[in-house]
Design a protein around this motif. Structure first.
Motif, PDB file in Angstrom:
ATOM      1  N   GLU A  63      62.220   0.671 -16.475  1.00 52.20           N
ATOM      2  CA  GLU A  63      63.214   1.249 -17.363  1.00 52.20           C
ATOM      3  C   GLU A  63      63.083   2.771 -17.442  1.00 52.20           C
ATOM      4  O   GLU A  63      64.078   3.485 -17.457  1.00 52.20           O
ATOM      5  N   TYR A  64      61.840   3.259 -17.480  1.00 51.45           N
ATOM      6  CA  TYR A  64      61.608   4.703 -17.585  1.00 51.45           C
ATOM      7  C   TYR A  64      60.657   5.171 -16.489  1.00 51.45           C
ATOM      8  O   TYR A  64      59.698   4.461 -16.152  1.00 51.45           O
ATOM      9  N   LEU A  65      60.932   6.354 -15.974  1.00 50.45           N
ATOM     10  CA  LEU A  65      60.065   6.995 -14.994  1.00 50.45           C
ATOM     11  C   LEU A  65      59.832   8.439 -15.416  1.00 50.45           C
ATOM     12  O   LEU A  65      60.694   9.038 -16.073  1.00 50.45           O
ATOM     13  N   GLU A  66      58.702   8.980 -15.011  1.00 46.65           N
ATOM     14  CA  GLU A  66      58.397  10.387 -15.250  1.00 46.65           C
ATOM     15  C   GLU A  66      57.833  10.969 -13.962  1.00 46.65           C
ATOM     16  O   GLU A  66      57.160  10.270 -13.196  1.00 46.65           O
ATOM     17  N   HIS A  67      58.121  12.240 -13.732  1.00 41.79           N
ATOM     18  CA  HIS A  67      57.568  12.945 -12.585  1.00 41.79           C
ATOM     19  C   HIS A  67      57.206  14.363 -13.030  1.00 41.79           C
ATOM     20  O   HIS A  67      58.080  15.112 -13.451  1.00 41.79           O
ATOM     21  N   PHE A  68      55.929  14.680 -12.958  1.00 38.98           N
ATOM     22  CA  PHE A  68      55.433  15.989 -13.367  1.00 38.98           C
ATOM     23  C   PHE A  68      55.092  16.815 -12.137  1.00 38.98           C
ATOM     24  O   PHE A  68      54.503  16.303 -11.187  1.00 38.98           O
ATOM     25  N   SER A  69      55.445  18.084 -12.160  1.00 39.80           N
ATOM     26  CA  SER A  69      54.970  19.036 -11.164  1.00 39.80           C
ATOM     27  C   SER A  69      54.573  20.295 -11.924  1.00 39.80           C
ATOM     28  O   SER A  69      54.655  20.338 -13.149  1.00 39.80           O
ATOM     29  N   LYS A  70      54.156  21.318 -11.211  1.00 42.30           N
ATOM     30  CA  LYS A  70      53.631  22.510 -11.871  1.00 42.30           C
ATOM     31  C   LYS A  70      54.600  23.073 -12.910  1.00 42.30           C
ATOM     32  O   LYS A  70      54.232  23.319 -14.042  1.00 42.30           O
ATOM     33  N   ASN A  71      55.844  23.281 -12.531  1.00 41.58           N
ATOM     34  CA  ASN A  71      56.806  23.927 -13.433  1.00 41.58           C
ATOM     35  C   ASN A  71      57.954  23.031 -13.881  1.00 41.58           C
ATOM     36  O   ASN A  71      58.855  23.501 -14.576  1.00 41.58           O
ATOM     37  N   TYR A  72      57.936  21.781 -13.467  1.00 41.93           N
ATOM     38  CA  TYR A  72      59.034  20.871 -13.804  1.00 41.93           C
ATOM     39  C   TYR A  72      58.501  19.560 -14.354  1.00 41.93           C
ATOM     40  O   TYR A  72      57.441  19.091 -13.954  1.00 41.93           O
ATOM     41  N   ILE A  73      59.306  18.968 -15.235  1.00 43.45           N
ATOM     42  CA  ILE A  73      59.098  17.583 -15.657  1.00 43.45           C
ATOM     43  C   ILE A  73      60.446  16.888 -15.543  1.00 43.45           C
ATOM     44  O   ILE A  73      61.452  17.358 -16.079  1.00 43.45           O
ATOM     45  N   PHE A  74      60.458  15.783 -14.800  1.00 48.58           N
ATOM     46  CA  PHE A  74      61.658  14.977 -14.639  1.00 48.58           C
ATOM     47  C   PHE A  74      61.446  13.681 -15.406  1.00 48.58           C
ATOM     48  O   PHE A  74      60.464  12.972 -15.172  1.00 48.58           O
ATOM     49  N   LEU A  75      62.366  13.372 -16.311  1.00 45.83           N
ATOM     50  CA  LEU A  75      62.310  12.149 -17.104  1.00 45.83           C
ATOM     51  C   LEU A  75      63.541  11.320 -16.770  1.00 45.83           C
ATOM     52  O   LEU A  75      64.658  11.844 -16.770  1.00 45.83           O
ATOM     53  N   PHE A  76      63.337  10.041 -16.492  1.00 47.66           N
ATOM     54  CA  PHE A  76      64.442   9.179 -16.087  1.00 47.66           C
ATOM     55  C   PHE A  76      64.520   7.944 -16.967  1.00 47.66           C
ATOM     56  O   PHE A  76      63.484   7.347 -17.290  1.00 47.66           O
ATOM     57  N   HIS A  77      65.740   7.572 -17.327  1.00 51.01           N
ATOM     58  CA  HIS A  77      66.009   6.302 -18.002  1.00 51.01           C
ATOM     59  C   HIS A  77      66.914   5.525 -17.068  1.00 51.01           C
ATOM     60  O   HIS A  77      68.053   5.928 -16.811  1.00 51.01           O
ATOM     61  N   CYS A  78      66.413   4.409 -16.547  1.00 44.73           N
ATOM     62  CA  CYS A  78      67.119   3.636 -15.523  1.00 44.73           C
ATOM     63  C   CYS A  78      67.928   2.502 -16.152  1.00 44.73           C
ATOM     64  O   CYS A  78      67.367   1.648 -16.841  1.00 44.73           O
ATOM     65  N   PHE A  79      69.210   2.522 -15.897  1.00 43.58           N
ATOM     66  CA  PHE A  79      70.117   1.467 -16.363  1.00 43.58           C
ATOM     67  C   PHE A  79      70.506   0.606 -15.167  1.00 43.58           C
ATOM     68  O   PHE A  79      70.046   0.826 -14.051  1.00 43.58           O
ATOM     69  N   ASP A  80      71.401  -0.357 -15.389  1.00 44.97           N
ATOM     70  CA  ASP A  80      71.803  -1.240 -14.295  1.00 44.97           C
ATOM     71  C   ASP A  80      72.570  -0.523 -13.188  1.00 44.97           C
ATOM     72  O   ASP A  80      72.364  -0.797 -12.015  1.00 44.97           O
ATOM     73  N   SER A  81      73.456   0.394 -13.563  1.00 46.42           N
ATOM     74  CA  SER A  81      74.309   1.014 -12.540  1.00 46.42           C
ATOM     75  C   SER A  81      74.099   2.516 -12.391  1.00 46.42           C
ATOM     76  O   SER A  81      74.656   3.132 -11.504  1.00 46.42           O
ATOM     77  N   ASN A  82      73.279   3.108 -13.282  1.00 44.06           N
ATOM     78  CA  ASN A  82      73.050   4.550 -13.196  1.00 44.06           C
ATOM     79  C   ASN A  82      71.710   4.925 -13.801  1.00 44.06           C
ATOM     80  O   ASN A  82      71.051   4.100 -14.416  1.00 44.06           O
ATOM     81  N   VAL A  83      71.367   6.175 -13.600  1.00 48.13           N
ATOM     82  CA  VAL A  83      70.125   6.702 -14.163  1.00 48.13           C
ATOM     83  C   VAL A  83      70.461   7.975 -14.936  1.00 48.13           C
ATOM     84  O   VAL A  83      71.249   8.798 -14.479  1.00 48.13           O
ATOM     85  N   LYS A  84      69.905   8.081 -16.128  1.00 49.18           N
ATOM     86  CA  LYS A  84      70.076   9.283 -16.935  1.00 49.18           C
ATOM     87  C   LYS A  84      68.805  10.106 -16.768  1.00 49.18           C
ATOM     88  O   LYS A  84      67.699   9.551 -16.747  1.00 49.18           O
ATOM     89  N   SER A  85      68.960  11.417 -16.635  1.00 44.89           N
ATOM     90  CA  SER A  85      67.775  12.253 -16.426  1.00 44.89           C
ATOM     91  C   SER A  85      67.737  13.419 -17.403  1.00 44.89           C
ATOM     92  O   SER A  85      68.768  13.911 -17.852  1.00 44.89           O
ATOM     93  N   ILE A  86      66.527  13.812 -17.718  1.00 45.27           N
ATOM     94  CA  ILE A  86      66.266  15.038 -18.465  1.00 45.27           C
ATOM     95  C   ILE A  86      65.274  15.824 -17.610  1.00 45.27           C
ATOM     96  O   ILE A  86      64.213  15.305 -17.250  1.00 45.27           O
TER      97      ILE A  86
END
Length: 157
Positions: A63-86
């Motif tokens: 349902e949720y994913l996170e990806h950290f790098s030095k200067n970025y953080i990607f946050l994902f909320h996965c739905f059935d047909s799409n993904v919302k990101s911050i």
């Protein structure tokens, strides 16, 4: 193979499940040992099929994913047909989100001009689980979504 083969460590963790998987195909330990010696390509196929089954189960529940790098953080909320990101970007190149001080700095500067925040939504261009697996291959990991939920609730209020 649809995804990737599990690592040796993952197979070790899933030893019982793998035994049950082989049992559903009427393969006991003695038979498995023979297959590994006499037809290693069949053993490889069994490992791949099992890996795909495990990945399919994990990705279906993701349902949720996170990806950290030095200067970025990607946050994902996965739905059935799409993904919302911050996406959070530090505008201070000295900050490293991979460190504890970097995360503290993020907490102190979240809604300041030091952080660029982008919100997005994207329909999957491929099958949902394949899209999620691709994010994991790029360095994302499954999460409980706490950070996404906290930021999203502030944004939406």
């Amino acid at each position: 193979m649809k995804y990737s083969r599990l690592t040796k460590e993952q197979f070790d963790e899933l030893h019982t499940e793998f035994i049950n998987f082989l049992a559903t195909q009427a393969i006991d330990k003695a038979e498995w040992d023979k297959i590994k010696i006499n037809t290693p390509e069949i053993a490889e196929q069994e490992l791949d099929v099992f890996s795909d089954l495990i990945w399919e189960g994990v990705l279906s529940r993701a349902e949720y994913l996170e990806h950290f790098s030095k200067n970025y953080i990607f946050l994902f909320h996965c739905f059935d047909s799409n993904v919302k990101s911050i996406v959070l970007k530090s505008l201070n190149s000295e900050i490293d989100f991979l460190t504890k001080p970097g995360l503290q700095w993020l907490s102190d500067n979240m809604f300041t001009d030091n952080i660029e925040m982008k919100i997005g939504k994207k329909d999957y261009s491929e099958e949902r689980n394949s899209a999620i697996f691709e994010l994991i291959q790029q360095g994302a990991f499954l999460s409980d979504g706490q950070l996404f939920k906290q930021i999203n609730s502030i944004i939406e209020s």
